[in-house]
Scaffold this motif. Structure first.
Motif, PDB file in Angstrom:
ATOM      1  N   SER A  53      21.169 -50.450  83.672  1.00 49.07           N
ATOM      2  CA  SER A  53      22.205 -51.458  83.858  1.00 49.07           C
ATOM      3  C   SER A  53      21.994 -52.262  85.131  1.00 49.07           C
ATOM      4  N   THR A  86      33.373 -56.123  85.437  1.00 48.71           N
ATOM      5  CA  THR A  86      32.819 -55.881  84.101  1.00 48.71           C
ATOM      6  C   THR A  86      33.346 -54.557  83.553  1.00 48.71           C
ATOM      7  N   LEU A 108      21.748 -45.427  80.590  1.00 48.25           N
ATOM      8  CA  LEU A 108      21.674 -46.778  80.044  1.00 48.25           C
ATOM      9  C   LEU A 108      21.365 -47.716  81.201  1.00 48.25           C
ATOM     10  N   LEU A 149      28.219 -48.879  82.267  1.00 54.07           N
ATOM     11  CA  LEU A 149      28.233 -50.336  82.337  1.00 54.07           C
ATOM     12  C   LEU A 149      27.121 -50.922  81.471  1.00 54.07           C
ATOM     13  N   PRO A 150      27.305 -52.150  80.980  1.00 51.27           N
ATOM     14  CA  PRO A 150      26.303 -52.744  80.090  1.00 51.27           C
ATOM     15  C   PRO A 150      25.017 -53.087  80.833  1.00 51.27           C
ATOM     16  N   PRO A 151      23.918 -53.247  80.088  1.00 54.52           N
ATOM     17  CA  PRO A 151      22.638 -53.555  80.731  1.00 54.52           C
ATOM     18  C   PRO A 151      22.652 -54.864  81.522  1.00 54.52           C
ATOM     19  N   ILE A 184      33.764 -51.102  81.379  1.00 56.94           N
ATOM     20  CA  ILE A 184      32.895 -50.061  80.835  1.00 56.94           C
ATOM     21  C   ILE A 184      32.862 -50.191  79.311  1.00 56.94           C
ATOM     22  N   GLY A 185      31.661 -50.060  78.755  1.00 60.75           N
ATOM     23  CA  GLY A 185      31.524 -50.155  77.312  1.00 60.75           C
ATOM     24  C   GLY A 185      30.749 -49.009  76.704  1.00 60.75           C
ATOM     25  N   HIS A 186      30.384 -48.023  77.552  1.00 61.11           N
ATOM     26  CA  HIS A 186      29.557 -46.908  77.103  1.00 61.11           C
ATOM     27  C   HIS A 186      30.054 -45.628  77.777  1.00 61.11           C
ATOM     28  N   ARG A 234      24.687 -58.980  82.135  1.00 63.85           N
ATOM     29  CA  ARG A 234      25.802 -59.890  81.902  1.00 63.85           C
ATOM     30  C   ARG A 234      25.375 -61.244  82.439  1.00 63.85           C
ATOM     31  N   HIS A 260      22.302 -44.959  86.615  1.00 64.82           N
ATOM     32  CA  HIS A 260      22.551 -45.737  85.400  1.00 64.82           C
ATOM     33  C   HIS A 260      23.320 -44.919  84.370  1.00 64.82           C
TER      34      HIS A 260
END
Length: 351
Positions: free
Chosen positions: A152, A139, A150, A114-116, A141-143, A118, A110
Protein backbone atom coordinates in the motif's frame (compact mmCIF):
# COMPACT_ATOMS: atom_id res chain seq x y z
CA UNK A 1 35.40 -0.38 -12.37
CA UNK A 2 34.47 -4.01 -13.03
CA UNK A 3 34.63 -5.52 -16.53
CA UNK A 4 32.05 -8.16 -15.62
CA UNK A 5 29.66 -5.66 -14.06
CA UNK A 6 30.15 -3.33 -17.02
CA UNK A 7 29.22 -6.21 -19.33
CA UNK A 8 26.05 -6.89 -17.33
CA UNK A 9 24.93 -3.28 -17.67
CA UNK A 10 25.99 -3.02 -21.31
CA UNK A 11 23.80 -6.03 -22.11
CA UNK A 12 20.78 -4.24 -20.62
CA UNK A 13 21.30 -0.77 -22.12
CA UNK A 14 19.27 0.43 -23.95
CA UNK A 15 17.12 -2.72 -24.20
CA UNK A 16 15.94 -2.62 -20.56
CA UNK A 17 16.81 0.93 -19.57
CA UNK A 18 18.44 3.99 -21.09
CA UNK A 19 20.85 4.41 -18.17
CA UNK A 20 22.17 2.21 -15.38
CA UNK A 21 24.62 2.54 -12.51
CA UNK A 22 25.59 -0.31 -10.20
CA UNK A 23 27.76 -0.48 -7.10
CA UNK A 24 28.70 -3.55 -5.08
CA UNK A 25 30.32 -3.26 -1.65
CA UNK A 26 31.92 -6.32 -0.04
CA UNK A 27 33.24 -6.23 3.52
CA UNK A 28 32.70 -2.48 3.61
CA UNK A 29 34.65 -1.57 0.46
CA UNK A 30 33.50 -1.02 -3.10
CA UNK A 31 34.31 -4.23 -4.96
CA UNK A 32 32.78 -3.31 -8.32
CA UNK A 33 31.22 -0.29 -10.00
CA UNK A 34 29.87 0.45 -13.45
CA UNK A 35 27.82 3.00 -15.36
CA UNK A 36 26.28 2.65 -18.80
CA UNK A 37 23.89 4.42 -21.12
CA UNK A 38 22.51 7.92 -21.37
CA UNK A 39 20.63 10.02 -18.82
CA UNK A 40 18.29 11.31 -21.53
CA UNK A 41 17.90 9.13 -24.60
CA UNK A 42 14.41 9.93 -25.84
CA UNK A 43 12.32 13.07 -26.34
CA UNK A 44 8.89 11.50 -26.48
CA UNK A 45 6.92 8.35 -25.73
CA UNK A 46 7.36 7.23 -29.32
CA UNK A 47 11.11 6.77 -28.81
CA UNK A 48 12.44 9.71 -30.83
CA UNK A 49 16.14 9.99 -30.03
CA UNK A 50 17.25 13.18 -28.30
CA UNK A 51 19.84 15.40 -29.94
CA UNK A 52 21.72 15.77 -26.64
CA UNK A 53 22.25 12.48 -24.81
CA UNK A 54 24.49 13.00 -21.75
CA UNK A 55 26.22 9.81 -20.59
CA UNK A 56 25.37 8.15 -17.29
CA UNK A 57 28.16 8.41 -14.72
CA UNK A 58 28.77 6.92 -11.31
CA UNK A 59 27.65 10.22 -9.73
CA UNK A 60 24.43 10.50 -11.76
CA UNK A 61 21.22 10.98 -9.80
CA UNK A 62 18.16 8.73 -10.13
CA UNK A 63 14.56 8.83 -8.93
CA UNK A 64 14.51 6.06 -6.29
CA UNK A 65 10.71 5.59 -6.42
CA UNK A 66 9.67 3.10 -3.70
CA UNK A 67 13.20 2.73 -2.35
CA UNK A 68 12.19 6.06 -0.72
CA UNK A 69 10.09 3.96 1.67
CA UNK A 70 13.30 2.95 3.43
CA UNK A 71 14.00 6.59 4.28
CA UNK A 72 10.50 6.99 5.73
CA UNK A 73 11.00 3.82 7.74
CA UNK A 74 14.34 4.94 9.16
CA UNK A 75 12.89 8.34 10.11
CA UNK A 76 10.01 6.66 11.97
CA UNK A 77 12.38 4.32 13.79
CA UNK A 78 14.56 7.27 14.76
CA UNK A 79 11.51 9.12 16.10
CA UNK A 80 10.58 6.01 18.08
CA UNK A 81 14.09 5.98 19.58
CA UNK A 82 13.57 9.62 20.55
CA UNK A 83 10.34 8.72 22.33
CA UNK A 84 8.18 10.76 19.97
CA UNK A 85 5.99 7.81 18.95
CA UNK A 86 5.47 4.13 19.63
CA UNK A 87 5.45 1.53 16.89
CA UNK A 88 2.31 -0.08 18.32
CA UNK A 89 0.36 3.00 19.37
CA UNK A 90 -2.68 4.06 17.32
CA UNK A 91 -1.89 6.47 14.52
CA UNK A 92 -5.14 8.18 15.55
CA UNK A 93 -3.14 9.80 18.37
CA UNK A 94 -1.57 11.96 15.68
CA UNK A 95 -4.17 11.81 12.89
CA UNK A 96 -7.62 12.10 14.49
CA UNK A 97 -10.34 10.03 12.90
CA UNK A 98 -7.97 7.28 11.75
CA UNK A 99 -9.08 3.73 12.50
CA UNK A 100 -7.60 2.98 15.96
CA UNK A 101 -6.28 -0.37 14.75
CA UNK A 102 -3.80 1.32 12.43
CA UNK A 103 -0.35 1.54 13.98
CA UNK A 104 3.08 2.52 12.62
CA UNK A 105 4.05 -1.17 12.63
CA UNK A 106 1.06 -2.09 10.48
CA UNK A 107 1.80 0.76 8.08
CA UNK A 108 5.40 -0.39 7.70
CA UNK A 109 4.40 -4.03 7.16
CA UNK A 110 1.55 -3.20 4.76
CA UNK A 111 -1.01 -4.84 7.01
CA UNK A 112 -3.10 -1.76 7.90
CA UNK A 113 -5.92 -2.67 5.51
CA UNK A 114 -5.38 0.37 3.30
CA UNK A 115 -5.69 0.17 -0.50
CA UNK A 116 -2.62 -0.13 -2.74
CA UNK A 117 -3.00 3.26 -4.45
CA UNK A 118 -5.20 6.31 -4.58
CA UNK A 119 -4.90 8.68 -7.52
CA UNK A 120 -5.55 11.82 -5.55
CA UNK A 121 -4.43 13.93 -8.51
CA UNK A 122 -7.44 12.69 -10.46
CA UNK A 123 -9.84 12.91 -7.53
CA UNK A 124 -8.89 16.48 -6.60
CA UNK A 125 -7.45 18.00 -9.79
CA UNK A 126 -7.70 21.60 -8.61
CA UNK A 127 -6.62 21.13 -4.99
CA UNK A 128 -3.28 22.06 -3.48
CA UNK A 129 -0.84 19.60 -1.95
CA UNK A 130 -2.07 20.19 1.61
CA UNK A 131 -5.68 19.45 0.70
CA UNK A 132 -4.66 16.34 -1.17
CA UNK A 133 -2.60 15.10 1.77
CA UNK A 134 -5.52 15.67 4.12
CA UNK A 135 -7.68 13.54 1.84
CA UNK A 136 -5.02 10.83 1.55
CA UNK A 137 -4.74 10.28 5.29
CA UNK A 138 -8.54 10.00 5.50
CA UNK A 139 -8.55 7.06 3.06
CA UNK A 140 -10.90 4.44 4.53
CA UNK A 141 -9.83 0.90 5.29
CA UNK A 142 -11.04 -1.56 2.68
CA UNK A 143 -9.20 -4.75 3.63
CA UNK A 144 -8.56 -6.80 6.79
CA UNK A 145 -6.47 -4.99 9.40
CA UNK A 146 -3.52 -7.03 10.62
CA UNK A 147 -3.09 -9.00 7.41
CA UNK A 148 -2.79 -10.51 4.98
CA UNK A 149 -0.09 -8.37 3.43
CA UNK A 150 -1.33 -5.85 0.86
CA UNK A 151 1.29 -3.52 -0.58
CA UNK A 152 0.00 0.00 0.00
CA UNK A 153 1.45 3.28 -1.16
CA UNK A 154 -1.45 4.90 0.69
CA UNK A 155 -0.19 3.40 3.94
CA UNK A 156 3.32 4.72 3.37
CA UNK A 157 1.96 8.18 2.55
CA UNK A 158 0.22 8.03 5.93
CA UNK A 159 3.51 6.88 7.52
CA UNK A 160 5.25 9.92 6.07
CA UNK A 161 2.57 12.25 7.36
CA UNK A 162 2.76 10.58 10.77
CA UNK A 163 6.51 11.26 10.80
CA UNK A 164 5.86 14.94 10.09
CA UNK A 165 3.35 15.28 12.92
CA UNK A 166 5.43 13.36 15.45
CA UNK A 167 8.70 14.96 14.34
CA UNK A 168 7.38 18.49 14.11
CA UNK A 169 8.86 19.14 10.67
CA UNK A 170 8.20 18.39 6.98
CA UNK A 171 9.26 14.93 5.82
CA UNK A 172 12.04 16.24 3.58
CA UNK A 173 13.51 18.11 6.55
CA UNK A 174 13.28 15.00 8.74
CA UNK A 175 15.08 12.91 6.11
CA UNK A 176 17.75 15.58 5.92
CA UNK A 177 18.31 16.01 9.67
CA UNK A 178 17.90 12.34 10.65
CA UNK A 179 19.66 10.68 7.69
CA UNK A 180 21.41 12.61 4.94
CA UNK A 181 23.14 15.27 7.06
CA UNK A 182 24.24 12.60 9.53
CA UNK A 183 25.74 10.40 6.80
CA UNK A 184 26.97 13.25 4.59
CA UNK A 185 24.77 12.27 1.65
CA UNK A 186 24.98 15.52 -0.31
CA UNK A 187 23.16 14.20 -3.39
CA UNK A 188 20.19 12.57 -1.66
CA UNK A 189 16.85 14.22 -1.05
CA UNK A 190 13.52 15.27 -2.46
CA UNK A 191 13.07 17.75 -5.32
CA UNK A 192 16.58 18.09 -6.79
CA UNK A 193 17.71 21.68 -7.20
CA UNK A 194 19.19 20.95 -10.65
CA UNK A 195 18.27 18.41 -13.31
CA UNK A 196 21.53 18.20 -15.28
CA UNK A 197 22.81 15.12 -13.41
CA UNK A 198 19.39 13.45 -13.13
CA UNK A 199 18.25 10.53 -15.27
CA UNK A 200 15.04 11.16 -17.18
CA UNK A 201 12.03 8.94 -16.56
CA UNK A 202 8.70 8.67 -18.35
CA UNK A 203 7.26 10.96 -20.99
CA UNK A 204 3.91 12.00 -19.51
CA UNK A 205 1.36 13.92 -21.55
CA UNK A 206 -0.26 15.32 -18.41
CA UNK A 207 2.94 16.97 -17.15
CA UNK A 208 3.75 20.53 -18.25
CA UNK A 209 6.74 21.15 -20.51
CA UNK A 210 8.27 19.27 -23.42
CA UNK A 211 10.12 15.99 -23.31
CA UNK A 212 10.26 13.37 -20.58
CA UNK A 213 10.09 13.93 -16.83
CA UNK A 214 13.49 14.90 -15.47
CA UNK A 215 14.37 16.29 -12.07
CA UNK A 216 10.89 15.86 -10.64
CA UNK A 217 9.31 12.77 -9.15
CA UNK A 218 7.93 10.20 -11.57
CA UNK A 219 5.22 8.87 -9.23
CA UNK A 220 1.91 10.61 -9.91
CA UNK A 221 0.70 10.64 -6.31
CA UNK A 222 3.97 11.98 -4.94
CA UNK A 223 3.93 14.66 -7.64
CA UNK A 224 0.37 15.61 -6.67
CA UNK A 225 1.51 15.91 -3.04
CA UNK A 226 4.19 18.44 -3.94
CA UNK A 227 7.04 16.02 -4.59
CA UNK A 228 7.50 14.94 -0.97
CA UNK A 229 5.72 11.81 0.27
CA UNK A 230 6.34 8.76 2.41
CA UNK A 231 6.18 6.27 -0.44
CA UNK A 232 8.23 7.99 -3.17
CA UNK A 233 10.10 11.15 -4.10
CA UNK A 234 13.69 10.66 -2.93
CA UNK A 235 16.50 11.07 -5.49
CA UNK A 236 20.05 9.82 -4.92
CA UNK A 237 23.32 8.72 -6.45
CA UNK A 238 24.44 5.11 -6.26
CA UNK A 239 27.22 6.11 -3.89
CA UNK A 240 24.84 7.79 -1.47
CA UNK A 241 22.44 4.86 -1.53
CA UNK A 242 25.35 2.49 -0.95
CA UNK A 243 26.35 4.50 2.13
CA UNK A 244 22.76 4.33 3.40
CA UNK A 245 22.69 0.57 2.86
CA UNK A 246 26.06 0.11 4.55
CA UNK A 247 24.75 2.05 7.54
CA UNK A 248 22.00 -0.53 7.93
CA UNK A 249 24.31 -3.48 7.28
CA UNK A 250 26.71 -2.30 9.97
CA UNK A 251 23.94 -2.01 12.56
CA UNK A 252 22.60 1.52 12.15
CA UNK A 253 25.26 3.84 13.53
CA UNK A 254 25.27 6.81 13.57
CA UNK A 255 21.63 7.02 12.40
CA UNK A 256 19.91 4.22 14.31
CA UNK A 257 20.63 2.02 17.30
CA UNK A 258 21.34 -1.65 16.67
CA UNK A 259 18.07 -2.77 18.27
CA UNK A 260 16.12 -0.62 15.80
CA UNK A 261 17.88 -2.17 12.81
CA UNK A 262 17.31 -5.62 14.32
CA UNK A 263 13.60 -4.88 14.60
CA UNK A 264 13.50 -3.39 11.12
CA UNK A 265 15.05 -6.50 9.58
CA UNK A 266 13.18 -9.07 11.67
CA UNK A 267 10.40 -11.10 10.04
CA UNK A 268 7.26 -9.38 11.30
CA UNK A 269 4.99 -12.28 10.36
CA UNK A 270 3.00 -10.55 7.63
CA UNK A 271 1.35 -13.42 5.79
CA UNK A 272 0.36 -13.50 2.16
CA UNK A 273 3.50 -12.01 0.61
CA UNK A 274 5.94 -13.88 -1.67
CA UNK A 275 8.70 -12.91 0.78
CA UNK A 276 9.11 -12.21 4.47
CA UNK A 277 8.53 -8.65 5.59
CA UNK A 278 10.33 -6.56 8.15
CA UNK A 279 9.57 -2.94 8.94
CA UNK A 280 9.65 -1.23 5.55
CA UNK A 281 11.95 -3.87 4.07
CA UNK A 282 11.40 -7.08 2.15
CA UNK A 283 13.40 -10.10 3.24
CA UNK A 284 14.28 -12.59 0.52
CA UNK A 285 12.25 -10.81 -2.16
CA UNK A 286 12.73 -13.02 -5.25
CA UNK A 287 12.31 -9.98 -7.47
CA UNK A 288 15.55 -8.36 -6.33
CA UNK A 289 17.83 -10.68 -4.31
CA UNK A 290 18.52 -13.30 -6.99
CA UNK A 291 20.94 -15.83 -5.48
CA UNK A 292 21.45 -13.75 -2.32
CA UNK A 293 18.93 -15.74 -0.32
CA UNK A 294 18.08 -14.12 3.00
CA UNK A 295 19.13 -10.64 1.90
CA UNK A 296 16.77 -7.73 2.47
CA UNK A 297 16.00 -4.46 0.76
CA UNK A 298 13.51 -2.80 -1.57
CA UNK A 299 12.88 -2.08 -5.22
CA UNK A 300 11.54 1.00 -6.99
CA UNK A 301 9.12 1.23 -9.92
CA UNK A 302 11.53 3.36 -11.93
CA UNK A 303 13.99 0.45 -12.00
CA UNK A 304 15.97 0.90 -8.80
CA UNK A 305 16.90 -1.48 -5.99
CA UNK A 306 18.93 -1.76 -2.82
CA UNK A 307 19.89 -5.22 -1.51
CA UNK A 308 21.70 -5.79 1.80
CA UNK A 309 23.13 -9.18 2.70
CA UNK A 310 24.56 -9.07 6.24
CA UNK A 311 25.58 -12.74 6.23
CA UNK A 312 27.79 -12.24 3.18
CA UNK A 313 28.71 -8.64 4.11
CA UNK A 314 27.35 -7.36 0.82
CA UNK A 315 25.47 -4.23 -0.20
CA UNK A 316 24.25 -4.05 -3.79
CA UNK A 317 22.86 -0.94 -5.48
CA UNK A 318 21.27 -0.81 -8.92
CA UNK A 319 19.88 2.46 -10.26
CA UNK A 320 18.18 2.59 -13.66
CA UNK A 321 15.48 4.54 -15.47
CA UNK A 322 13.63 1.56 -16.90
CA UNK A 323 10.48 3.70 -17.33
CA UNK A 324 12.18 5.99 -19.89
CA UNK A 325 10.46 6.81 -22.19
CA UNK A 326 7.52 4.56 -21.21
CA UNK A 327 6.74 2.08 -18.45
CA UNK A 328 6.25 -1.63 -18.95
CA UNK A 329 9.60 -2.58 -20.47
CA UNK A 330 10.83 -6.13 -19.91
CA UNK A 331 14.05 -7.29 -18.32
CA UNK A 332 14.52 -5.32 -15.09
CA UNK A 333 14.08 -8.41 -12.89
CA UNK A 334 16.73 -10.27 -14.89
CA UNK A 335 19.08 -7.28 -14.64
CA UNK A 336 18.65 -7.14 -10.88
CA UNK A 337 19.39 -10.86 -10.64
CA UNK A 338 22.46 -10.51 -12.85
CA UNK A 339 23.91 -7.77 -10.65
CA UNK A 340 23.18 -9.82 -7.52
CA UNK A 341 24.86 -12.83 -9.13
CA UNK A 342 27.96 -10.77 -9.83
CA UNK A 343 28.00 -9.69 -6.18
CA UNK A 344 27.87 -13.34 -5.10
CA UNK A 345 30.68 -14.21 -7.51
CA UNK A 346 32.87 -11.49 -6.00
CA UNK A 347 32.27 -12.87 -2.50
CA UNK A 348 33.08 -16.42 -3.60
CA UNK A 349 36.28 -15.22 -5.27
CA UNK A 350 37.58 -13.82 -1.99
CA UNK A 351 36.77 -16.81 0.19
Amino acid sequence: MSDRLEAVLADAVPRVCAAAVALIAANGSVAASAAAGELVRYTDAGGTLAADRPPARLDSIFDLASVSKLCTTVVLLRLAEEGRLGLDEPVAHWIPGTDPRITPRRLLTHTAGLPPIRRIDRELPGADAAARMAAMVRTPIGHPVGGPYLYSDVGMVMAGRLAELAGGAPLDALVRTRITDVLGLADTGYRPARADRVAATECKAERPGPGCVRGEVHDETAYALGGVAGHAGVFATAGDLLAFGEMLRRGGGPVLRPHSVAEMTRDQGAGGAPFRHGLGVRIGDPGIVGPLDGAYGHSGFTGTSLVIDPARRLTVVLLTNAVHPVRGRDGIRELRHAVASEALRLVDLNR
